[in-house]
Design an enzyme around this catalytic site. Sequence first.
Site, PDB file in Angstrom:
ATOM      1  N   ASP A  29      49.559  41.721  38.707  1.00 59.50           N
ATOM      2  CA  ASP A  29      49.561  43.109  39.193  1.00 59.50           C
ATOM      3  C   ASP A  29      48.822  43.985  38.189  1.00 59.50           C
ATOM      4  O   ASP A  29      48.979  43.852  36.976  1.00 59.50           O
ATOM      5  CB  ASP A  29      51.003  43.608  39.376  1.00 59.50           C
ATOM      6  N   ILE A  30      48.017  44.893  38.716  1.00 57.44           N
ATOM      7  CA  ILE A  30      47.175  45.753  37.872  1.00 57.44           C
ATOM      8  C   ILE A  30      48.012  46.804  37.128  1.00 57.44           C
ATOM      9  O   ILE A  30      47.592  47.331  36.111  1.00 57.44           O
ATOM     10  CB  ILE A  30      46.080  46.425  38.751  1.00 57.44           C
ATOM     11  N   HIS A 100      52.371  41.064  50.835  1.00 59.23           N
ATOM     12  CA  HIS A 100      52.372  40.522  49.469  1.00 59.23           C
ATOM     13  C   HIS A 100      53.791  40.420  48.950  1.00 59.23           C
ATOM     14  O   HIS A 100      54.661  41.213  49.297  1.00 59.23           O
ATOM     15  CB  HIS A 100      51.521  41.383  48.525  1.00 59.23           C
ATOM     16  N   MET A 101      53.978  39.434  48.076  1.00 59.29           N
ATOM     17  CA  MET A 101      55.271  39.210  47.435  1.00 59.29           C
ATOM     18  C   MET A 101      55.114  39.531  45.956  1.00 59.29           C
ATOM     19  O   MET A 101      54.141  39.111  45.326  1.00 59.29           O
ATOM     20  CB  MET A 101      55.642  37.746  47.636  1.00 59.29           C
ATOM     21  N   HIS A 102      56.043  40.318  45.416  1.00 57.97           N
ATOM     22  CA  HIS A 102      56.056  40.605  43.975  1.00 57.97           C
ATOM     23  C   HIS A 102      56.915  39.556  43.282  1.00 57.97           C
ATOM     24  O   HIS A 102      58.017  39.247  43.752  1.00 57.97           O
ATOM     25  CB  HIS A 102      56.688  41.976  43.696  1.00 57.97           C
TER      26      HIS A 102
HETATM   27  P1  AMP Z   1      53.495  47.696  47.208  1.00 58.39           P
HETATM   28  O1  AMP Z   1      54.036  49.024  46.770  1.00 58.39           O
HETATM   29  O2  AMP Z   1      54.576  46.695  47.520  1.00 58.39           O
HETATM   30  O3  AMP Z   1      52.485  47.834  48.320  1.00 58.39           O
HETATM   31  O4  AMP Z   1      52.770  47.099  45.937  1.00 58.39           O
HETATM   32  C1  AMP Z   1      51.382  47.102  45.768  1.00 58.39           C
HETATM   33  C2  AMP Z   1      51.125  46.536  44.402  1.00 58.39           C
HETATM   34  O5  AMP Z   1      49.771  46.161  44.319  1.00 58.39           O
HETATM   35  C3  AMP Z   1      51.405  47.535  43.258  1.00 58.39           C
HETATM   36  O6  AMP Z   1      52.336  46.964  42.356  1.00 58.39           O
HETATM   37  C4  AMP Z   1      50.020  47.728  42.630  1.00 58.39           C
HETATM   38  O7  AMP Z   1      50.071  47.905  41.239  1.00 58.39           O
HETATM   39  C5  AMP Z   1      49.304  46.438  43.031  1.00 58.39           C
HETATM   40  N1  AMP Z   1      47.854  46.555  43.090  1.00 58.39           N
HETATM   41  C6  AMP Z   1      47.128  47.483  43.753  1.00 58.39           C
HETATM   42  N2  AMP Z   1      45.812  47.263  43.599  1.00 58.39           N
HETATM   43  C7  AMP Z   1      45.707  46.147  42.834  1.00 58.39           C
HETATM   44  C8  AMP Z   1      44.610  45.403  42.310  1.00 58.39           C
HETATM   45  N3  AMP Z   1      43.333  45.771  42.551  1.00 58.39           N
HETATM   46  N4  AMP Z   1      44.854  44.331  41.541  1.00 58.39           N
HETATM   47  C9  AMP Z   1      46.124  43.954  41.280  1.00 58.39           C
HETATM   48  N5  AMP Z   1      47.204  44.599  41.763  1.00 58.39           N
HETATM   49  C10 AMP Z   1      47.009  45.687  42.512  1.00 58.39           C
END
Ligand code: AMP
Length: 114
Positions: A29-30, A100-102
Amino acid sequence: MDCIFCQIVAGEVPAEILYQDEEVIAFRDINPQAPTHLIIIPKRHISSLTHLSEKADSFLIGHMVNVANQLAQKEGIAESGYRLAINCGEWGGQLVPHLHMHLLGGRRLSGKLG
Ligand code: AMP
Ligand code: ZN
C-alpha cells in the site's frame, strides 16, 4: 481505463509487487496504516464485493485469502497476527473502485472495526 489498480496490473503505474499469478496480484500500500500493509487484488476488474458472482468467483476470493496468508508468512507476521479487510462501497470506506483486500500487521491493531 482510468482505474488505478488496473493500471498497476498493466504495469502503467509503478508498485512494489510482491506476488502475482494469472488471477491475482499483491503490492505494498502506498500509504501504509501498519508496518505491513499489502493490497491483494484480482487482475480482472471487479468493482467491489457486491459485484462478485457466487458461481464464477468463489475460487477467486478463496485464492485471495490463501495468497494473503502466504504473504503474511513471508512478511513474518503470521505468528503475531494480522487482519484481512475488504471495504465495500461508500459507507464501507471503499475509495478505490476495484475489489481489493488489505493485509495489515506488524503491530497490535486497534480492536475498532467501525
Ligand atoms: P480502500 O479505502 O479500501 O479503497 O483502500 C484503498 C487503498 O489503496 C488505500 O489504502 C490506499 O493507500 C491504496 N492505494 C491507492 N493508490 C495506490 C497505489 N497507486 N499504490 C498502492 N496503493 C494504493
Ligand atoms: Zn480496475
